[in-house]
Design a protein around this motif. Structure first.
Motif, PDB file in Angstrom:
ATOM      1  N   LYS A  23       0.829  -1.209   0.000  1.00 42.00           N
ATOM      2  CA  LYS A  23       0.000   0.000   0.000  1.00 42.00           C
ATOM      3  C   LYS A  23       0.859   1.253   0.000  1.00 42.00           C
ATOM      4  O   LYS A  23       0.570   2.236  -0.695  1.00 42.00           O
ATOM      5  CB  LYS A  23      -0.937  -0.013   1.215  1.00 42.00           C
ATOM      6  CG  LYS A  23      -1.936   1.140   1.264  1.00 42.00           C
ATOM      7  CD  LYS A  23      -2.910   1.094   0.092  1.00 42.00           C
ATOM      8  CE  LYS A  23      -3.961   2.185   0.189  1.00 42.00           C
ATOM      9  NZ  LYS A  23      -4.952   1.924   1.257  1.00 42.00           N
ATOM     10  N   SER A  24       1.947   1.223   0.770  1.00 45.51           N
ATOM     11  CA  SER A  24       2.846   2.371   0.807  1.00 45.51           C
ATOM     12  C   SER A  24       3.512   2.610  -0.542  1.00 45.51           C
ATOM     13  O   SER A  24       3.645   3.754  -0.990  1.00 45.51           O
ATOM     14  CB  SER A  24       3.907   2.168   1.893  1.00 45.51           C
ATOM     15  OG  SER A  24       3.321   2.172   3.179  1.00 45.51           O
ATOM     16  N   ILE A  25       3.938   1.523  -1.188  1.00 50.53           N
ATOM     17  CA  ILE A  25       4.525   1.655  -2.521  1.00 50.53           C
ATOM     18  C   ILE A  25       3.503   2.245  -3.489  1.00 50.53           C
ATOM     19  O   ILE A  25       3.818   3.146  -4.287  1.00 50.53           O
ATOM     20  CB  ILE A  25       5.018   0.290  -3.032  1.00 50.53           C
ATOM     21  CG1 ILE A  25       6.205  -0.206  -2.203  1.00 50.53           C
ATOM     22  CG2 ILE A  25       5.409   0.368  -4.511  1.00 50.53           C
ATOM     23  CD1 ILE A  25       6.613  -1.645  -2.506  1.00 50.53           C
ATOM     24  N   ALA A  26       2.267   1.750  -3.424  1.00 54.65           N
ATOM     25  CA  ALA A  26       1.217   2.245  -4.318  1.00 54.65           C
ATOM     26  C   ALA A  26       0.997   3.742  -4.120  1.00 54.65           C
ATOM     27  O   ALA A  26       0.839   4.502  -5.100  1.00 54.65           O
ATOM     28  CB  ALA A  26      -0.080   1.472  -4.074  1.00 54.65           C
ATOM     29  N   ALA A  75      -4.328  -4.064 -16.320  1.00 56.34           N
ATOM     30  CA  ALA A  75      -4.674  -3.732 -14.935  1.00 56.34           C
ATOM     31  C   ALA A  75      -4.377  -2.269 -14.615  1.00 56.34           C
ATOM     32  O   ALA A  75      -4.276  -1.898 -13.442  1.00 56.34           O
ATOM     33  CB  ALA A  75      -3.924  -4.642 -13.974  1.00 56.34           C
ATOM     34  N   LYS A  76      -4.272  -1.440 -15.624  1.00 58.70           N
ATOM     35  CA  LYS A  76      -4.034  -0.015 -15.408  1.00 58.70           C
ATOM     36  C   LYS A  76      -5.085   0.541 -14.445  1.00 58.70           C
ATOM     37  O   LYS A  76      -6.276   0.310 -14.604  1.00 58.70           O
ATOM     38  CB  LYS A  76      -4.100   0.727 -16.745  1.00 58.70           C
ATOM     39  CG  LYS A  76      -3.851   2.218 -16.628  1.00 58.70           C
ATOM     40  CD  LYS A  76      -3.951   2.888 -17.990  1.00 58.70           C
ATOM     41  CE  LYS A  76      -3.710   4.397 -17.866  1.00 58.70           C
ATOM     42  NZ  LYS A  76      -3.827   5.087 -19.177  1.00 58.70           N
ATOM     43  N   GLY A  77      -4.630   1.254 -13.436  1.00 60.80           N
ATOM     44  CA  GLY A  77      -5.548   1.829 -12.462  1.00 60.80           C
ATOM     45  C   GLY A  77      -5.836   0.929 -11.282  1.00 60.80           C
ATOM     46  O   GLY A  77      -6.451   1.366 -10.305  1.00 60.80           O
ATOM     47  N   ILE A  78      -5.405  -0.343 -11.342  1.00 59.44           N
ATOM     48  CA  ILE A  78      -5.591  -1.264 -10.215  1.00 59.44           C
ATOM     49  C   ILE A  78      -4.327  -1.227  -9.373  1.00 59.44           C
ATOM     50  O   ILE A  78      -3.284  -1.751  -9.768  1.00 59.44           O
ATOM     51  CB  ILE A  78      -5.860  -2.706 -10.697  1.00 59.44           C
ATOM     52  CG1 ILE A  78      -7.000  -2.738 -11.720  1.00 59.44           C
ATOM     53  CG2 ILE A  78      -6.160  -3.613  -9.502  1.00 59.44           C
ATOM     54  CD1 ILE A  78      -8.328  -2.276 -11.190  1.00 59.44           C
ATOM     55  N   THR A  79      -4.405  -0.591  -8.221  1.00 59.67           N
ATOM     56  CA  THR A  79      -3.216  -0.465  -7.372  1.00 59.67           C
ATOM     57  C   THR A  79      -3.627  -0.320  -5.911  1.00 59.67           C
ATOM     58  O   THR A  79      -4.731   0.155  -5.607  1.00 59.67           O
ATOM     59  CB  THR A  79      -2.334   0.721  -7.813  1.00 59.67           C
ATOM     60  OG1 THR A  79      -1.084   0.682  -7.122  1.00 59.67           O
ATOM     61  CG2 THR A  79      -3.017   2.054  -7.578  1.00 59.67           C
ATOM     62  N   GLY A  80      -2.763  -0.751  -5.017  1.00 58.10           N
ATOM     63  CA  GLY A  80      -3.035  -0.667  -3.590  1.00 58.10           C
ATOM     64  C   GLY A  80      -4.088  -1.645  -3.110  1.00 58.10           C
ATOM     65  O   GLY A  80      -4.641  -1.485  -2.023  1.00 58.10           O
ATOM     66  N   GLN A  81      -4.329  -2.712  -3.891  1.00 58.34           N
ATOM     67  CA  GLN A  81      -5.393  -3.662  -3.566  1.00 58.34           C
ATOM     68  C   GLN A  81      -4.805  -4.987  -3.068  1.00 58.34           C
ATOM     69  O   GLN A  81      -3.655  -5.309  -3.314  1.00 58.34           O
ATOM     70  CB  GLN A  81      -6.274  -3.912  -4.785  1.00 58.34           C
ATOM     71  CG  GLN A  81      -6.874  -2.654  -5.386  1.00 58.34           C
ATOM     72  CD  GLN A  81      -7.677  -1.849  -4.384  1.00 58.34           C
ATOM     73  OE1 GLN A  81      -8.539  -2.385  -3.680  1.00 58.34           O
ATOM     74  NE2 GLN A  81      -7.393  -0.551  -4.299  1.00 58.34           N
ATOM     75  N   ILE A  82      -5.650  -5.745  -2.386  1.00 52.98           N
ATOM     76  CA  ILE A  82      -5.287  -7.077  -1.905  1.00 52.98           C
ATOM     77  C   ILE A  82      -6.304  -8.065  -2.454  1.00 52.98           C
ATOM     78  O   ILE A  82      -7.513  -7.929  -2.205  1.00 52.98           O
ATOM     79  CB  ILE A  82      -5.279  -7.158  -0.371  1.00 52.98           C
ATOM     80  CG1 ILE A  82      -4.334  -6.099   0.219  1.00 52.98           C
ATOM     81  CG2 ILE A  82      -4.863  -8.561   0.083  1.00 52.98           C
ATOM     82  CD1 ILE A  82      -4.450  -5.959   1.729  1.00 52.98           C
TER      83      ILE A  82
END
Length: 306
Positions: free
Chosen positions: A179-182, A241-248
């Motif tokens: 999440k921090s990297i995102a 997956a453009k725009g998909i970030t910080g997810q689990i």
């Protein structure tokens, strides 16, 4: 878009790719068009020893199927060697676009018997290793203004499990790291997501199978083969997956889950403030209906894989 072209022109590093989930992800990424760095030191499940054999087997499978791959035998658990892992991608293929942090070991022990050595060994590989390899790639991702991280977390950390304080803490830490990297690298078009994989592999083969209930659970796990996790990893690494970030996410046989992240679920307020006695009398009774149960991964994911 065809599966065989989803990662065309990209270079992927997959740590712990000598077997199990890592091998299947490396193979799937190669089949999707990526050139792959197979990182694996060939250690035992507990992290002892070293062998080039497992990584070589993965490379042979990829090349037999028309893909391109090189082997790197550096440990993820050291900053200098993690930099060499990333440099291996640059030396062989001229760039790096994807990092899959999959390398891991297990040293399961009930908490009150866990040694500092068992704690440090597991945290160093899983959590520190994920940071080191990700950080080594970050400069290149930032310079090219693109890149994707896929980190392996676990429901042992997200939910809980017996005898895995070291592993659970590291895996939950990886979720926070992702999440921090995102957040920090969004400005550079860099994405970071987690996958909690379900699979019968070397990492789960130590699960006891002595009682009828334990045997039944292991039989269910054996249906969940490592390759079932690879499609999600390939997708998250791809431009699709453009725009998909910080997810689990979690991948369980033929199911894909979006996992929740910690948020407030209930509150209690007193304008005059709280004392310990008032918390006991009013605060905790108000919060108690929403307390989280002391459950484990298998309690939450209790149904048979389909």
């Amino acid at each position: 878009m065809q599966d065989s072209a989803m990662l065309e022109g990209k270079v992927a590093i997959v740590t712990g790719a000598g077997g199990g989930i890592g091998r299947e992800i490396a193979i799937a990424m190669a089949l999707a068009g990526a050139k792959v760095v197979i990182n694996d030191i060939g250690a035992s499940l507990g992290g002892e020893g070293q062998s080039a054999g497992p990584a070589e087997q993965t490379r042979q499978i990829i090349e037999q199927r028309g893909g391109a791959a090189v082997i790197n035998g550096d440990s993820v658990a050291d900053w200098t060697s993690a930099q060499r892992i990333v440099q291996a991608a640059l030396d062989a293929f001229g760039r790096v676009d994807i990092v899959v942090n999959n390398a891991g070991i297990l040293r399961d022990t009930i908490f009150h018997k866990m040694t500092p050595e068992d704690w440090l060994a597991v945290v160093n590989v899983h959590l520190n290793g994920s940071f080191f390899v990700s950080r080594a790639a970050a400069e290149h991702f930032r310079a090219q203004e693109s890149g994707a991280y896929v980190h392996m977390t676990s429901t042992s950390g997200l939910v809980g499990n017996f005898g895995q304080a070291n592993y659970s803490a590291a895996k939950l830490g990886i979720a926070a790291l992702s999440k921090s990297i995102a957040l920090d690298m969004q400005r550079y078009n860099v994405r970071s997501n987690c996958v909690a994989p379900f699979a019968w592999s070397r990492m789960t083969s130590a699960i006891p199978a002595e009682t009828p209930d334990q045997k039944a659970r292991v039989a269910k796990l054996q249906q969940m083969t490592p390759d079932k996790n690879a499609p999600l990893a390939v997708y998250l690494a791809s431009d699709a997956a453009k725009g998909i970030t910080g997810q689990i996410f979690a991948a369980r046989h033929n199911e894909i889950f979006l996992m929740s992240q910690s948020r407030p679920i209930r509150s209690a307020h007193r304008g005059e403030g709280w004392t310990p006695a008032l918390i006991a009398e009013h605060g905790m009774p108000a919060l108690k209906p929403s307390l989280m149960p002391l459950d484990r991964s298998q309690d939450v994911f209790s149904w048979d894989p389909v």
